[in-house]
Design a protein around this motif. Structure first.
Motif, PDB file in Angstrom:
ATOM      1  N   LEU A  79      -2.160  -2.912  17.744  1.00  0.00           N
ATOM      2  CA  LEU A  79      -2.845  -2.567  18.988  1.00  0.00           C
ATOM      3  C   LEU A  79      -1.853  -2.290  20.113  1.00  0.00           C
ATOM      4  O   LEU A  79      -2.250  -2.094  21.256  1.00  0.00           O
ATOM      5  N   TRP A  89      -8.526  19.391   3.133  1.00  0.00           N
ATOM      6  CA  TRP A  89      -9.248  19.758   1.908  1.00  0.00           C
ATOM      7  C   TRP A  89      -9.164  21.260   1.668  1.00  0.00           C
ATOM      8  O   TRP A  89      -9.976  21.829   0.961  1.00  0.00           O
ATOM      9  N   PRO A 145      -3.230   3.389  -1.985  1.00  0.00           N
ATOM     10  CA  PRO A 145      -2.799   4.761  -1.671  1.00  0.00           C
ATOM     11  C   PRO A 145      -3.435   5.800  -2.593  1.00  0.00           C
ATOM     12  O   PRO A 145      -3.584   6.954  -2.204  1.00  0.00           O
ATOM     13  N   ALA A 165       0.818  -1.217   0.000  1.00  0.00           N
ATOM     14  CA  ALA A 165       0.000   0.000   0.000  1.00  0.00           C
ATOM     15  C   ALA A 165       0.852   1.269   0.000  1.00  0.00           C
ATOM     16  O   ALA A 165       0.355   2.347  -0.313  1.00  0.00           O
ATOM     17  N   LYS A 201      -8.484  21.363  -4.189  1.00  0.00           N
ATOM     18  CA  LYS A 201      -7.767  21.882  -3.017  1.00  0.00           C
ATOM     19  C   LYS A 201      -7.308  20.763  -2.088  1.00  0.00           C
ATOM     20  O   LYS A 201      -6.810  21.023  -0.989  1.00  0.00           O
ATOM     21  N   SER A 256      -8.696  -2.783  16.415  1.00  0.00           N
ATOM     22  CA  SER A 256      -8.968  -1.997  17.625  1.00  0.00           C
ATOM     23  C   SER A 256     -10.471  -1.820  17.825  1.00  0.00           C
ATOM     24  O   SER A 256     -10.958  -1.740  18.950  1.00  0.00           O
ATOM     25  N   ALA A 298     -13.451  19.897  -2.289  1.00  0.00           N
ATOM     26  CA  ALA A 298     -12.019  20.168  -2.500  1.00  0.00           C
ATOM     27  C   ALA A 298     -11.444  19.394  -3.675  1.00  0.00           C
ATOM     28  O   ALA A 298     -10.488  19.852  -4.311  1.00  0.00           O
ATOM     29  N   LEU A 299     -12.001  18.223  -3.943  1.00  0.00           N
ATOM     30  CA  LEU A 299     -11.458  17.385  -5.018  1.00  0.00           C
ATOM     31  C   LEU A 299     -11.980  17.877  -6.372  1.00  0.00           C
ATOM     32  O   LEU A 299     -13.023  18.536  -6.442  1.00  0.00           O
ATOM     33  N   PRO A 300     -11.264  17.541  -7.444  1.00  0.00           N
ATOM     34  CA  PRO A 300     -11.586  18.192  -8.726  1.00  0.00           C
ATOM     35  C   PRO A 300     -12.934  17.812  -9.330  1.00  0.00           C
ATOM     36  O   PRO A 300     -13.544  18.615 -10.038  1.00  0.00           O
ATOM     37  N   ALA A 344     -14.632  16.990   1.447  1.00  0.00           N
ATOM     38  CA  ALA A 344     -13.696  16.377   0.502  1.00  0.00           C
ATOM     39  C   ALA A 344     -14.182  16.552  -0.931  1.00  0.00           C
ATOM     40  O   ALA A 344     -13.400  16.860  -1.842  1.00  0.00           O
ATOM     41  N   PRO A 394      -8.461   0.131   9.276  1.00  0.00           N
ATOM     42  CA  PRO A 394      -7.582   0.965  10.077  1.00  0.00           C
ATOM     43  C   PRO A 394      -6.963   2.097   9.263  1.00  0.00           C
ATOM     44  O   PRO A 394      -6.486   1.875   8.155  1.00  0.00           O
ATOM     45  N   GLY A 395      -7.043   3.304   9.812  1.00  0.00           N
ATOM     46  CA  GLY A 395      -6.459   4.450   9.121  1.00  0.00           C
ATOM     47  C   GLY A 395      -7.366   5.082   8.088  1.00  0.00           C
ATOM     48  O   GLY A 395      -6.961   6.031   7.420  1.00  0.00           O
ATOM     49  N   VAL A 396      -8.600   4.570   7.967  1.00  0.00           N
ATOM     50  CA  VAL A 396      -9.571   5.172   7.048  1.00  0.00           C
ATOM     51  C   VAL A 396     -10.641   5.870   7.882  1.00  0.00           C
ATOM     52  O   VAL A 396     -11.117   5.319   8.878  1.00  0.00           O
ATOM     53  N   ARG A 397     -11.008   7.066   7.486  1.00  0.00           N
ATOM     54  CA  ARG A 397     -11.914   7.865   8.318  1.00  0.00           C
ATOM     55  C   ARG A 397     -13.321   7.272   8.343  1.00  0.00           C
ATOM     56  O   ARG A 397     -13.901   6.968   7.300  1.00  0.00           O
ATOM     57  N   GLU A 401      -3.625  15.244   0.026  1.00  0.00           N
ATOM     58  CA  GLU A 401      -3.827  13.865   0.448  1.00  0.00           C
ATOM     59  C   GLU A 401      -2.487  13.201   0.722  1.00  0.00           C
ATOM     60  O   GLU A 401      -1.653  13.100  -0.166  1.00  0.00           O
ATOM     61  N   SER A 416      -1.358   1.440  11.609  1.00  0.00           N
ATOM     62  CA  SER A 416      -2.736   1.616  12.072  1.00  0.00           C
ATOM     63  C   SER A 416      -3.400   0.295  12.443  1.00  0.00           C
ATOM     64  O   SER A 416      -4.438   0.285  13.086  1.00  0.00           O
ATOM     65  N   TRP A 461      -9.531  12.912  14.330  1.00  0.00           N
ATOM     66  CA  TRP A 461     -10.469  11.812  14.149  1.00  0.00           C
ATOM     67  C   TRP A 461     -11.028  11.290  15.468  1.00  0.00           C
ATOM     68  O   TRP A 461     -11.837  10.371  15.488  1.00  0.00           O
ATOM     69  N   ARG A 484      -3.689  14.075  13.424  1.00  0.00           N
ATOM     70  CA  ARG A 484      -4.764  13.313  12.784  1.00  0.00           C
ATOM     71  C   ARG A 484      -5.531  12.476  13.810  1.00  0.00           C
ATOM     72  O   ARG A 484      -6.750  12.392  13.743  1.00  0.00           O
ATOM     73  N   ARG A 518      -6.772   6.295  -0.710  1.00  0.00           N
ATOM     74  CA  ARG A 518      -6.900   5.987   0.723  1.00  0.00           C
ATOM     75  C   ARG A 518      -7.345   7.191   1.556  1.00  0.00           C
ATOM     76  O   ARG A 518      -8.028   7.045   2.561  1.00  0.00           O
ATOM     77  N   GLN A 519      -6.951   8.389   1.134  1.00  0.00           N
ATOM     78  CA  GLN A 519      -7.309   9.583   1.914  1.00  0.00           C
ATOM     79  C   GLN A 519      -8.717  10.062   1.619  1.00  0.00           C
ATOM     80  O   GLN A 519      -9.246  10.902   2.347  1.00  0.00           O
ATOM     81  N   ARG A 520      -9.321   9.551   0.553  1.00  0.00           N
ATOM     82  CA  ARG A 520     -10.641  10.078   0.188  1.00  0.00           C
ATOM     83  C   ARG A 520     -11.716   9.002   0.199  1.00  0.00           C
ATOM     84  O   ARG A 520     -12.770   9.188  -0.398  1.00  0.00           O
ATOM     85  N   GLU A 531      -8.769  -3.660   0.740  1.00  0.00           N
ATOM     86  CA  GLU A 531      -7.787  -2.694   1.244  1.00  0.00           C
ATOM     87  C   GLU A 531      -7.664  -1.505   0.303  1.00  0.00           C
ATOM     88  O   GLU A 531      -7.320  -1.653  -0.872  1.00  0.00           O
ATOM     89  N   PRO A 532      -7.942  -0.308   0.809  1.00  0.00           N
ATOM     90  CA  PRO A 532      -7.848   0.872  -0.056  1.00  0.00           C
ATOM     91  C   PRO A 532      -6.416   1.098  -0.520  1.00  0.00           C
ATOM     92  O   PRO A 532      -5.474   1.001   0.271  1.00  0.00           O
TER      93      PRO A 532
END
Lengths: 341, 555
Positions: A213, A167, B327, A98, A136, B82, B361-363, B358, B342-345, A139, A210, A238, A234, B330-332, B324-325
């Motif tokens: 644990l 953003w 890269p 990834a 904008k 978690s 902000a994205l195009p 988002a 994990p690590g995804v909002r 990422e 991430s 969150w 972050r 992954r942020q969007r 699995e997202p």
């Protein structure tokens, strides 16, 4: 020029293959094939692209012995940015699939919106995307870096982002001024608000595990605090509290910065504790006197357990702290580091 | 770790099932074991909830928690270890609350409270290492393999996976405000039964049929929730092409999430696209009434890396199937409800403000693409509305056979079978489809028979309920049983919702189902023989041969 096949196996078992001419290093060949492997300085200095060559012949270019020792070289560890293949190579990488970005690294223009000396020899630079066309969005994963290009020179330097993905088009970097540094020279003499820089990235595999644990210990040397600030900000944004102890070290008290910000983060993240370390403090210093590596020694002694150890700072600090962690029984796989020279 | 709940599970001569450090789906060992332990704890909730009902209590809030927790364990839903540590703690809290209530009521009424063992008295360990040991010593699905054998383990697994699938559907209905006490009691009874370490094959098979019946009620409730909230499905065309402007992509099944997002994005200049199993949303009048629900982007879940990478806006994942997202996005990508990475909002409480921020902000898409239309909306009300035409066409010989080709899609090459069946089906046949398996052929022009489209998209996988209603109505019209109709079911399965639907079909006595692309790994040769004998359940063969066999049963 001969072409050789590079087969890179990531930590999570994926294989990535591309070809590489013998006059190219592996990172550059990947970039030509639109496969951006995690790297930082691209100059053999930081150790961000360390890997292990399981099969094949190669030449290893000049590099910093502090990030790849002679023993490591003998054991066929390599820095991918300094690895020139002489045959097909099979390489294992210490990062997950990834973390590899597939696609070309496009540059974007960003305007300097803020320049501030926040401590002795330490500058904060803030930028914002200049054009609206690409949106904008900023990422990146906390812990990653971007390259900033000195105007009209083509010279790029990679720095960790200190803010979080957002953003609003905002980027924040913390930069230690080096006496002979090209970018330091630009910041000291030519940079001003309103100027436009080319920005490349993000890249790099340093970041919070991430899926773990385990409680974490962050060890930051100077502006090595930047990636940790990004991670903590972050987590706070969150609302994801974790057990984290931050050891933030500098040489002198005048080099400390962002103390108020760390206090704010502690309020938002009840699982966060912070130890400020000063190597050569004034007599009235009330924090830890010594290096973060020494502070780590005390912390692990007083709080034994399974930890994820994250290190970012000068190579000597990272090496010393790694040795401390290993000696205290922390598994090598649970130590994550980024060095800068 | 041991898991063989989905179609893509590891298959080897030494034994089936994912048991390495990571499953084929991407679920790691820690997460898999924690999920098993949480399910063990849920059995404790069920034990006490069932007994509370004997005192006239209705522990519906505990049932709601169980539905959510069970849903998180479906394939490709939640990979966040978690989160499962937290859910295990919550499970124990719920169980203790019901236990205290049960014991107090027993004392009040002067009866002896049962002293429950196993999950009824389990205490979650305080450390991760302790939880992992508990999972391995008490909760793994194959724990008693040596004592009871693989057939019994397989039957327990089939029952549990059916419970999971039905719970996921019940959760979707719950999000729209629909719940049913009898259904809640049904889940409690089934989990309580699993807590008894059942070892009788016939009894386990009977319980699987009971779960099939329970899921039939659940799908009826979800149908009522969907149509009650958004109106009965209507025929509608859906644009598969991009439209200029800011954009959000919504994937998964949860129509409630989509409805909230549509409401929150009104007037902001953001276009909403459906993805995967969300496509049928365009058939519901109250959803299609939103002008900014502009189309469907991409195809089935297994193509999400490609679809999501190319989409120039945020992605909202409301249910399975998440992988699995990468890269590149992954942020969007954002998760909601039971989903997690994990690590995804993660979006909590239906407030999609971060997704909207988002998107702005994205195009987005810089230009329109030429329209490409498909038709959806053939739910039970639509088809029933033209029942007379259909019956006449069958009687006249214009329609000679119906194929129900549907279910989940996946990456396995063998799934081409379903494309081939659809494309090779004779012109005098009608194809009913549902689930995301439809993407293999739904942009193909199948034409029509006397104005009746040859391809009828009935909706999401849970709209198997619609298909059953239509089949029952046809059987009634022709005065025969459903098994006597010129109808063949070719079901593609992937995860546990499909297991629940399969059990429903079997519990209704439907015979001759072709299941593929491979048969469930939890069905041993002995169990397959048993199901083959009882229901004529078979693996998919070749498209040509299966069509030929089916047409022998032509009208």
């Amino acid at each position: 020029m001969s072409e050789h096949q590079i087969t890179l196996t990531t930590r999570d078992g994926h294989e990535v293959t591309f070809s590489c001419g013998d006059s190219f290093d592996v990172v550059s060949a990947g970039e030509q094939a639109a496969i951006l492997l995690p790297s930082l300085c691209r100059d053999g200095g930081c150790g961000a692209c360390v890997g292990h060559c399981a099969e094949g012949e190669y030449t290893l270019g000049e590099h910093n012995a502090g990030v790849l020792s002679e023993a490591a070289v003998s054991g066929r560890d390599v820095l991918l940015c300094r690895t020139y293949p002489q045959s097909d190579l099979k390489i294992t990488a210490p990062y997950d699939y990834a973390h590899i970005h597939f696609g070309h690294c496009e540059a974007r223009n960003a305007v300097i919106t803020g320049l501030k000396t926040i401590a002795d020899r330490t500058v904060r630079i803030r930028l914002s995307w200049q054009d609206e066309e690409g949106g904008k969005a900023v990422e990146f994963e906390p812990g990653q870096c971007m390259e900033l290009e000195i105007p009209d020179t083509g010279i790029r330097r990679a720095y960790s982002l200190a803010n979080t993905g957002n953003w609003r088009g905002e980027l924040e970097f913390l930069i230690r001024l080096q006496p002979e540094g090209r970018f330091s020279g630009y910041l000291s003499r030519g940079a001003e608000v309103g100027q436009v820089l080319k920005v490349y990235g993000p890249s790099g595999a340093f970041g919070l595990q991430s899926d773990s644990l385990n409680p974490a210990v962050f060890i930051a040397g100077g502006t090595g605090l930047a990636p940790f600030l990004s991670m903590l900000r972050r987590l706070a944004e969150w609302g994801e509290d974790r057990s984290i102890h931050l050891l933030f070290g500098v040489n002198r008290e005048s080099e400390l910065f962002y103390i108020d910000e760390l206090d704010r983060l502690k309020q938002q993240l009840p699982g966060l504790s912070v130890t400020l370390c000063v190597w050569k403090p004034e007599p009235d210093w009330s924090g830890f006197s010594g290096t973060p590596a020494e502070a780590l020694q005390h912390y692990l002694q007083d709080h034994p357990g399974d930890y994820d150890i994250y290190l970012c700072g000068p190579p000597l600090l990272v090496t010393a702290a790694t040795q401390v962690a290993l000696a205290r029984g922390i598994a090598e796989q649970r130590i994550f580091s980024e060095k800068f020279g | 770790m041991f898991c063989y709940q989905c179609e893509q599970t590891t298959r080897a001569s030494t034994g089936n099932g994912c048991h390495e450090v990571k499953g084929v789906c991407g679920k790691d060992e820690t997460t898999a074991d924690l999920q098993d332990l949480m399910i063990y704890g849920l059995q404790g909730i069920a034990q006490y909830a069932k007994r509370l009902r004997q005192f006239g209590e209705n522990p519906s809030e505990a049932d709601d928690f169980m539905l959510y927790a069970l849903f998180t364990t479906l394939t490709n839903v939640n990979f966040n270890a978690s989160r499962f540590v937290q859910l295990i703690k919550e499970t124990a809290v719920w169980r203790d609350r019901l236990k205290a209530q049960y014991e107090a009521l027993a004392e009040q009424q002067g009866v002896a409270a049962e002293a429950l063992t196993g999950p009824g008295q389990w205490r979650p360990a305080s450390t991760l290492a302790g939880l992992m040991i508990q999972a391995q010593e008490a909760a793994a699905i194959n724990l008693e393999l040596q004592q009871v054998g693989e057939d019994i383990i397989g039957l327990r697994a089939m029952l549990l996976y059916g419970i999971k699938g039905a719970a996921a559907y019940a959760y979707h209905a719950l999000m729209l405000g629909y719940r049913d006490d009898d259904i809640g009691a049904g889940f409690e009874e089934a989990l309580d039964f699993l807590a008894t370490h059942p070892g009788d094959a016939d009894q386990l098979l009977d319980w699987s049929m009971r779960i099939g019946q329970l899921n039939y009620k659940v799908m009826a409730m979800l149908d009522a929730a969907n149509t009650g909230s958004f109106g009965a499905q209507q025929i509608n065309t859906v644009n598969l092409a991009q439209v200029k402007g800011k954009a959000i992509l919504v994937s998964g099944h949860d129509l409630h999430d989509l409805a909230q997002l549509l409401e929150q994005t009104q007037g902001l200049g953001i276009n909403i696209y459906t993805h995967g199993e969300m496509l049928p949303a365009h058939a519901y009048p109250k959803l299609k009434a939103y002008p900014h629900l502009v189309g469907n982007y991409g195809t089935a879940w297994q193509n999400q890396h490609q679809d999501f990478t190319q989409f120039p806006g945020p992605i909202l994942m409301t249910s399975n199937c998440l992988v699995e997202p990468s890269p590149a996005y992954r942020q969007r990508i954002f998760t909601a409800g039971p989903v997690g990475w994990p690590g995804v909002r993660h979006i909590v409480g239906g407030d999609f403000a971060p997704v909207i921020e988002a998107a702005l902000a994205l195009p987005g898409f810089s230009e329109d693409a030429p329209e490409q239309l498909i038709t959806v909306g053939f739910g039970r009300d639509t088809v029933m509305g033209v029942a007379d035409k259909v019956i006449d066409a069958v009687k006249a010989g214009a329609i000679q056979h119906f194929f129900l080709i549907g279910g989940c899609d996946g990456a396995a090459p063998g799934r081409n079978y379903f494309t081939e069946v659809a494309e090779q089906a004779p012109d005098e046949t009608v194809i009913l489809t549902l689930g995301c398996g439809k993407y293999r052929f739904n942009s193909h022009d199948f034409g029509d028979i006397g104005g009746i489209p040859r391809l009828l998209d009935m909706g999401q996988c849970n709209d198997a309920y619609s298909a059953i209603q239509v089949a029952s109505a046809l059987a009634k019209a022709f005065d025969c049983g459903v098994n006597d109709l010129p109808l063949s079911l070719m079901i593609s399965w992937f995860e546990q919702k499909a297991v629940a639907v399969l059990l429903t079909l079997l519990s209704l006595g439907i015979r001759g189902i072709r299941l593929g692309p491979t048969l469930p790994a939890f069905l041993t040769p002995a169990l397959l023989a048993k199901l083959g004998e009882a229901f004529d359940l078979k693996a998919t063969g070749t498209a040509a041969q299966d069509i030929q066999d089916a047409m022998k049963k032509a009208a």
